[in-house]
Design a protein around this motif. Sequence first.
Motif, mmCIF file in Angstrom:
data_model
loop_
_atom_site.group_PDB
_atom_site.id
_atom_site.type_symbol
_atom_site.label_atom_id
_atom_site.label_comp_id
_atom_site.label_asym_id
_atom_site.label_seq_id
_atom_site.Cartn_x
_atom_site.Cartn_y
_atom_site.Cartn_z
ATOM 1 N N ILE A 28 18.633 67.408 113.909
ATOM 2 C CA ILE A 28 19.939 68.081 114.037
ATOM 3 C C ILE A 28 20.633 68.091 112.727
ATOM 4 C CG2 ILE A 28 20.291 67.330 116.544
ATOM 5 C CD1 ILE A 28 22.455 65.683 115.847
ATOM 6 N N GLY A 29 20.187 67.493 111.740
ATOM 7 C CA GLY A 29 20.912 67.576 110.503
ATOM 8 C C GLY A 29 21.874 66.320 110.196
ATOM 9 N N CYS A 30 21.817 65.384 110.850
ATOM 10 C CA CYS A 30 22.832 64.281 110.684
ATOM 11 C C CYS A 30 22.175 63.172 109.666
ATOM 12 C CB CYS A 30 23.627 63.906 111.896
ATOM 13 S SG CYS A 30 24.733 62.418 111.405
ATOM 14 N N VAL A 62 28.246 62.110 117.893
ATOM 15 C CA VAL A 62 27.348 63.178 117.103
ATOM 16 C C VAL A 62 26.591 64.163 117.812
ATOM 17 C CG1 VAL A 62 25.468 63.464 115.331
ATOM 18 C CG2 VAL A 62 27.126 61.335 115.039
ATOM 19 N N LEU A 63 25.867 63.676 119.031
ATOM 20 C CA LEU A 63 25.395 64.636 119.679
ATOM 21 C C LEU A 63 26.426 65.730 120.404
ATOM 22 C CD1 LEU A 63 22.904 62.562 121.884
ATOM 23 C CD2 LEU A 63 22.185 64.236 119.732
ATOM 24 N N LYS A 64 27.500 65.155 120.652
ATOM 25 C CA LYS A 64 28.775 66.185 120.981
ATOM 26 C C LYS A 64 29.250 67.095 120.195
ATOM 27 C CE LYS A 64 31.093 62.801 122.956
ATOM 28 N NZ LYS A 64 32.184 62.149 123.749
ATOM 29 N N GLU A 65 29.281 66.491 118.959
ATOM 30 C CA GLU A 65 29.873 67.172 117.694
ATOM 31 C C GLU A 65 28.674 68.359 117.370
ATOM 32 O OE1 GLU A 65 30.344 66.592 112.931
ATOM 33 O OE2 GLU A 65 30.478 64.807 114.435
ATOM 34 N N GLU A 73 16.535 64.083 128.251
ATOM 35 C CA GLU A 73 15.958 65.178 127.728
ATOM 36 C C GLU A 73 16.237 65.144 126.224
ATOM 37 O OE1 GLU A 73 14.345 69.945 128.018
ATOM 38 O OE2 GLU A 73 16.120 69.257 129.527
ATOM 39 N N THR A 74 17.742 65.308 125.874
ATOM 40 C CA THR A 74 18.056 65.167 124.593
ATOM 41 C C THR A 74 17.505 63.963 124.011
ATOM 42 O OG1 THR A 74 19.719 66.774 125.061
ATOM 43 C CG2 THR A 74 19.899 65.547 123.080
ATOM 44 N N PHE A 75 18.019 62.826 124.662
ATOM 45 C CA PHE A 75 17.891 61.414 124.135
ATOM 46 C C PHE A 75 16.206 61.221 123.646
ATOM 47 C CE2 PHE A 75 21.478 60.389 127.211
ATOM 48 C CZ PHE A 75 22.367 60.806 126.297
ATOM 49 N N ALA A 76 15.179 61.823 124.509
ATOM 50 C CA ALA A 76 13.930 61.346 124.632
ATOM 51 C C ALA A 76 13.448 62.281 123.451
ATOM 52 C CB ALA A 76 13.148 61.884 125.515
ATOM 53 N N LYS A 135 24.092 63.925 135.729
ATOM 54 C CA LYS A 135 23.095 63.071 134.811
ATOM 55 C C LYS A 135 23.218 63.252 133.407
ATOM 56 C CE LYS A 135 19.033 63.299 138.370
ATOM 57 N NZ LYS A 135 17.884 63.571 138.637
ATOM 58 N N THR A 136 24.668 63.453 133.274
ATOM 59 C CA THR A 136 25.090 63.687 131.664
ATOM 60 C C THR A 136 25.810 62.219 131.463
ATOM 61 O OG1 THR A 136 25.751 66.037 131.908
ATOM 62 C CG2 THR A 136 26.837 64.638 130.440
ATOM 63 N N ALA A 137 25.273 61.517 130.208
ATOM 64 C CA ALA A 137 25.734 60.560 129.779
ATOM 65 C C ALA A 137 27.372 60.461 129.603
ATOM 66 C CB ALA A 137 25.158 59.916 128.602
#
Length: 239
Positions: A28-30, A62-65, A73-76, A135-137
Amino acid sequence: MKNKIVIYDFDGTLTPYSVPKIELMDKIGCTAQEYEEKMKAWLALNPTKDVFDAYYITFLNVLKEYGYPLTDETFAMGGNLNDYNPGVIEYFEDIKNLTKNYLVSSGFKVPLQHSGVAKYFDEIYGTVFSYDENKTATGIAYAMNDRRKVDKIKEICALNHLDDLNLENVIYIGDGLTDAYAMSFVKEHGGLPIFVYQPHENLDAFNELKNKGIVDHAFVADYSRDTDLYNTILEFLHK
């Protein structure tokens, strides 16, 4: 041959980088520098928290940003892209019928479950998210840290009907001072703690642990056949 258990740290122990490399952040570029700056900023606002808390919360922030959904699915994503120390895969193939293997890491459990070595572990322990009904963290349900690794070793013993005061059939492999509590617990109760390091690293951390009587063995983190590390583990497993 008695039933044996080998417990591993992940970053620096099985991978060549002691600081967690989050492939998702690269995607994601961080950058690592940006991530560290965000951690420091969060700690400045939350002085009662520690660096583990900062690491975990920054990940979600960071993911939210960047607009990513906080889902498994994102975390994996990128969990299967880790590099490993020499010989790791062949080593696990060689010992898979000789022992039970457990991973105890301060990293996030979900990407570890999607790593290239996940299939070799009887159980993977790591930091776990809390979730809402969608199922959202929503935060961190369980933050693994160096002290809590001891709790997981006790849990592993219970799963295997072992007395956690007699760990003569247990190996713990780690790469740094954050493994000190786990190594100390294993050695104190008769098990074998092993310190591994990268060829370019100095042995300051090992020497500190050795001087405290916590660990006696240090090997380059090369799991290839006939290396000192490989032979030491195999000798232990065949006792």
